[in-house]
Design an enzyme around this catalytic site. Structure first.
Site, short mmCIF file in Angstrom:
data_model
loop_
_atom_site.label_atom_id
_atom_site.label_comp_id
_atom_site.label_asym_id
_atom_site.label_seq_id
_atom_site.Cartn_x
_atom_site.Cartn_y
_atom_site.Cartn_z
N PRO A 197 0.84 -1.21 0.00
CA PRO A 197 0.00 0.00 0.00
C PRO A 197 0.86 1.25 0.00
O PRO A 197 1.85 1.34 0.74
CB PRO A 197 -0.79 -0.13 1.31
CG PRO A 197 -0.86 -1.60 1.56
CD PRO A 197 0.45 -2.16 1.05
N CYS A 198 0.50 2.21 -0.84
CA CYS A 198 1.40 3.33 -1.10
C CYS A 198 1.19 4.51 -0.17
O CYS A 198 1.95 5.47 -0.22
CB CYS A 198 1.22 3.80 -2.55
SG CYS A 198 -0.44 4.44 -2.90
N GLN A 199 0.17 4.49 0.70
CA GLN A 199 -0.14 5.67 1.49
C GLN A 199 1.05 6.14 2.32
O GLN A 199 1.33 7.33 2.43
CB GLN A 199 -1.33 5.40 2.43
CG GLN A 199 -2.65 5.26 1.70
CD GLN A 199 -2.91 3.84 1.23
OE1 GLN A 199 -2.02 3.01 1.22
NE2 GLN A 199 -4.14 3.57 0.83
#
Length: 406
Positions: A119-121
């Protein structure tokens, strides 16, 4: 080369990255994803591909129309489709069991390709927090679980994707560590920042793509696709006008050249997800002002430029571009992100007569998802799944490159 190359996807989301591989003839071993709605979407898409392969697409269309119960749809497909959707979090605790399950699904076969990206958050947030506070987010190190699975199965090739912000994390040290870790286990690696707009997607969306081949030198050079003859309005052209809160299940026109060329819509598609969220009067008045300003001046409004009587936020020094019109006269829209699940202010429809945020289907088309791609869950969940996804047209180009490498 094997008749049917296989792949395993980690952090699969709604399947944007894997879709390009399936369309290129790769066979999924398993999808690992913790979000339940994403897993339901992945299962529905797996069912679609199975029914299409067995000349049973009419049954899928009946499901989209609401004429066929989901359980009845399941009965038409083998249980192995459901077995491949591993709805689990990837963590130190779950990893041993996940590896055992994947080994059982491989059934003695070797793994050809590993794909996915954490996940890139955590990586995209770093730009705001860097040098202000120490980041201590376990999501930053999810790549280590990717690395452990890569080390265990040793596929011929891997694809690791993420946001460009990953390159500047900790002054670039984290990315250097990731690349070095891949090399330490025997992979030759190359990486590029790819813009989806250069691969058939009517959206400017940059992603870091890392590919590695086991003991074999690789270069990440992808053939670009010219979309200069198309405009974002081609995405909207055949969809009925909606007012806020409305929906439509009928097309207004036959598919245009862009939709047909890139297999977004074929003649027999069933329209789903063309539903717009409701908006309050204040937002609609701001939308109208934003659309007028863009259409007349080609200018993006800043929040402090909105008439005083429409302003409700005290923050007038940051996030000033929170209201943004989708530019339909350009050949690439601005980047779609998961925030669209919270509100549609950043994705205002350009038609002032409609004066609303874009529908779920319009968002999916901006991401290059075909119209037969059905997202399960609430409207909010659908927007989130779409906003987080890798555009399938980009992934299809990557899959072609991986097939060439192998």
């Amino acid at each position: 080369m094997k008749e049917k190359l296989n792949f395993l996807e980690l952090f699969a989301g709604a399947g944007g990255l894997s879709e390009g591989f399936v369309q290129n003839g790769f066979e999924p071993v398993a999808y690992v994803e913790q979000d339940k709605d994403c897993c339901s979407t992945l299962l529905t898409r797996s069912i679609y591909h199975y029914l299409l392969k067995n000349n049973l697409k009419d049954s899928y269309n009946e499901y989209l129309k609401g004429n066929l119960d989901r359980n009845k749809l399941f009965e038409m497909c083998p249980n192995t489709l459901k077995d491949k959707i591993l709805c689990k979090q990837i963590s130190s605790q779950t990893l041993p069991n996940l590896i055992t399950t994947i080994e059982l699904l491989l059934n003695g076969k070797t793994l050809d390709v590993l794909i996915g990206g954490p996940p890139c958050q955590a990586y995209s947030l770093i730009g705001r927090a860097q040098n202000k506070q120490k980041i201590n987010d376990e999501r930053l190190y999810l790549y280590k679980h990717y690395l452990e699975i890569l080390t265990h199965f040793k596929p011929t090739v891997f694809v690791f994707e993420n946001v460009p912000g990953l390159l500047s994390m900790s002054s670039g040290d984290l990315f250097k560590t990731i690349i070095n870790d891949f090399k330490q286990i025997g992979y030759e690696v190359d990486y590029e920042i790819l813009n989806s707009a250069e691969y058939g997607v009517l959206q400017s969306r940059k992603r870091v793509i890392v590919i590695g081949a086991l003991n074999k030198k690789v270069t990440l050079e992808l053939p670009k696709i010219d979309i200069s003859m198309y405009r974002v309005k081609d995405i909207f052209e055949d969809l009925n006008a909606l007012m806020p809160g409305q929906s439509s299940d009928k097309y207004s026109l036959q598919p245009n050249e862009y939709l047909k060329t890139f297999n977004i819509r074929n003649d027999d598609e069933i329209l789903t997800h063309h539903e717009a969220r409701p908006n309050n009067d204040r937002d609609l008045n701001i939308y109208k002002y934003a659309i007028q300003t863009w259409n007349n001046e080609k200018k993006r409004i800043k929040y402090h430029e909105i008439p005083d009587y429409l302003q409700s936020h005290n923050n007038k020094s940051s996030f000033l571009d929170r209201y943004k019109v989708v530019a339909d006269d350009l050949n690439a829209s601005h980047t779609m992100v998961a925030h669209i699940s919270k509100d549609g202010h950043h994705y205002i429809h350009p038609d002032i007569k409609q004066c609303r945020s874009i529908s779920v289907r319009e968002a999916a088309r901006i991401q290059s998802f075909p119209d037969d791609y059905y997202f399960e869950g609430s409207r909010t969940s659908k927007f989130k799944q779409i906003g987080n996804a890798v555009p399938p047209l980009l992934s299809k180009t990557i899959a072609n490159k991986i097939k060439d490498i192998i």
